[in-house]
Write an enzyme that holds these catalytic residues in place. Structure first.
Site, PDB file in Angstrom:
ATOM      1  N   ILE A 179      -4.092   4.529   0.666  1.00 45.09           N
ATOM      2  CA  ILE A 179      -4.558   4.822   2.023  1.00 45.09           C
ATOM      3  C   ILE A 179      -5.717   5.812   2.004  1.00 45.09           C
ATOM      4  O   ILE A 179      -6.690   5.664   2.752  1.00 45.09           O
ATOM      5  CB  ILE A 179      -3.410   5.393   2.874  1.00 45.09           C
ATOM      6  CG1 ILE A 179      -2.257   4.392   2.957  1.00 45.09           C
ATOM      7  CG2 ILE A 179      -3.895   5.754   4.277  1.00 45.09           C
ATOM      8  CD1 ILE A 179      -0.952   5.007   3.420  1.00 45.09           C
ATOM      9  N   PHE A 208       0.839  -1.199   0.000  1.00 46.82           N
ATOM     10  CA  PHE A 208       0.000   0.000   0.000  1.00 46.82           C
ATOM     11  C   PHE A 208       0.869   1.242   0.000  1.00 46.82           C
ATOM     12  O   PHE A 208       2.044   1.215   0.369  1.00 46.82           O
ATOM     13  CB  PHE A 208      -0.952  -0.005   1.208  1.00 46.82           C
ATOM     14  CG  PHE A 208      -0.244   0.050   2.539  1.00 46.82           C
ATOM     15  CD1 PHE A 208       0.012   1.269   3.168  1.00 46.82           C
ATOM     16  CD2 PHE A 208       0.156  -1.117   3.178  1.00 46.82           C
ATOM     17  CE1 PHE A 208       0.655   1.328   4.399  1.00 46.82           C
ATOM     18  CE2 PHE A 208       0.799  -1.074   4.414  1.00 46.82           C
ATOM     19  CZ  PHE A 208       1.054   0.147   5.023  1.00 46.82           C
ATOM     20  N   CYS A 209       0.268   2.363  -0.417  1.00 48.13           N
ATOM     21  CA  CYS A 209       0.926   3.666  -0.407  1.00 48.13           C
ATOM     22  C   CYS A 209      -0.155   4.735  -0.252  1.00 48.13           C
ATOM     23  O   CYS A 209      -1.318   4.412  -0.041  1.00 48.13           O
ATOM     24  CB  CYS A 209       1.755   3.886  -1.671  1.00 48.13           C
ATOM     25  SG  CYS A 209       0.802   3.741  -3.204  1.00 48.13           S
ATOM     26  N   THR A 210       0.205   5.995  -0.381  1.00 45.95           N
ATOM     27  CA  THR A 210      -0.746   7.077  -0.088  1.00 45.95           C
ATOM     28  C   THR A 210      -1.959   7.062  -1.010  1.00 45.95           C
ATOM     29  O   THR A 210      -3.103   7.042  -0.556  1.00 45.95           O
ATOM     30  CB  THR A 210      -0.048   8.443  -0.188  1.00 45.95           C
ATOM     31  OG1 THR A 210       1.114   8.437   0.630  1.00 45.95           O
ATOM     32  CG2 THR A 210      -0.987   9.553   0.280  1.00 45.95           C
TER      33      THR A 210
END
Length: 394
Positions: free
Chosen positions: A239, A210-212
């Site tokens: 996210i 996952f990332c922003t």
């Protein structure tokens, strides 16, 4: 370290579910719309789009940063509802984008951050819209399996799944998913080396990342698949999409989410968070960090105090004093509004010729343009140099 968020049911969960459900809800709350977007596609004429897109953003009071490369478009912008919609319509009209643009938005209410989300508008040409430094990594030919936010908790709580936070240390330190592995990287370009050293397709059969906003995982999953990993997943929309779709009472997210604008961080309801920003190193600083003996506003924090020389800190201090002086006079310390009137007018004229059609015009009275609207940008530096030289001759 991330601060654990207790699982509790509150009225905020209902507000979370309704206030962020659609653009119409954002429109009704009369704030500043922040839009994070990206799209991988074959963007062969990206250079020709730079100045028209910049001019259109300026004409619509939109600030932020957009990156253009042969592999696509990426960025975050902020502005009024109508202005954001104008920019989105233009971007979607680009051949290869259309309705497939990955797009998320949140809202800044007037009392939360009167200064806005960004200090200027930039449209920059890059080699990559998110830099991993691996030429053979291409999300358009190979990418992992997208996982809907509502299915994410089920996936990452499986014992046979390794969950990896692909963001940098300054982001992971203020918030992450419970149990996630933190590679402790300072830039995304370090991620491939970490994968080679710490992961193995045989011992890590299932990897979730996952990332922003989702874009880094497009390349991260492509990288792992090319290295022989079989089951590679990533959180769809990142996210920010998870915080929008999953109520806090059901969340496995802990802490706040770092964002790349002047809000610094957002909480689970996508409201402005509790962190400030060190103006020297750009890292987030907490309320307790502000009390540290090595924190000096605009100059240093306890993390970067040893990273800069005294000469550099003196320059930072002088810069901060100029910012304070300009603010006390009700003026901008940088950008076009800080330039002489003749320079501002010439730059305005230069940009107007790039507007997509005659229905769009920059404010004819440049004195009335808000200081947060037109800021000096590396992308129009050549224009500034030209007009400044002419001004000196006159």
């Amino acid at each position: 370290m991330a601060t654990s968020v207790p699982e509790e049911k509150t009225d905020q969960d209902a507000l979370h579910a309704t206030s962020l459900a659609s653009n119409q809800c954002v429109e009704s709350r009369a704030g500043l719309v922040v839009a994070a977007l990206y799209k991988f596609f074959r963007f062969q004429d990206h250079k020709s789009v730079q100045k028209p897109l910049l001019a259109l953003c300026l004409a619509n009071n939109v600030t932020g940063t957009l990156l253009l490369a042969a592999e696509g478009i990426n960025g975050t912008i902020a502005g009024p509802r109508k202005g954001i919609d104008e920019i989105l319509d233009y971007i979607r009209s680009i051949k290869g984008v259309g309705d497939q643009l990955s797009y998320k938005e949140s809202l800044i209410l007037p009392h939360e951050r009167p200064e806005g989300a960004f200090l200027r508008m930039r449209v920059r040409l890059k080699k990559e819209i998110v830099t991993i430094g691996e030429a053979d990594v291409d999300p358009l030919t190979l990418v992992g399996t997208y996982v809907d936010p509502k299915e994410w908790n089920t996936l990452i709580t499986r014992k046979d799944v390794t969950t990896i936070d692909t963001r940098n240390t300054y982001e992971t330190e203020i918030g992450t998913f419970k149990g996630a592995v933190d590679p402790r990287t300072e830039s995304f370009k370090e991620f491939p080396k970490w994968v080679d050293e710490k992961l193995d397709p045989n011992t890590h059969p299932n990897v979730a990342m996952f990332c922003t906003g989702g874009i880094r995982c497009e390349k991260a999953t492509s990288l792992l698949l090319r290295k022989g990993f079989k089951n590679v997943y990533h959180l769809k929309g990142g996210i920010l999409n998870y915080l929008k779709e999953v109520p806090k009472s059901n969340s496995t997210w802990e802490g706040e989410c770092y964002v790349f604008d002047e809000r610094v961080s957002v909480d689970h309801h996508l409201r402005v968070g509790t962190y400030a920003k060190c103006r020297a190193c750009r890292r987030p600083v907490s309320e307790s960090d502000l009390e540290h003996k090595n924190f000096e506003l605009g100059v240093s924090c306890h993390r970067c105090i040893s990273e800069y020389t005294e000469d550099q800190r003196t320059r930072f201090r002088n810069r901060h004093n100029l910012v304070k002086l300009a603010k006390s006079r009700g003026k901008s310390h940088l950008g076009i509004t800080a330039q002489p009137p003749k320079t501002r007018a010439m730059l305005q004229k230069k940009l107007e010729k790039y507007l997509p059609n005659s229905n769009h015009k920059l404010n004819t009275d440049i004195e009335k343009i808000p200081s947060s609207t037109l800021k000096r940008s590396a992308d129009i530096e050549d224009s500034l140099i030209v007009v400044e030289k002419k001004s000196k001759k006159s």
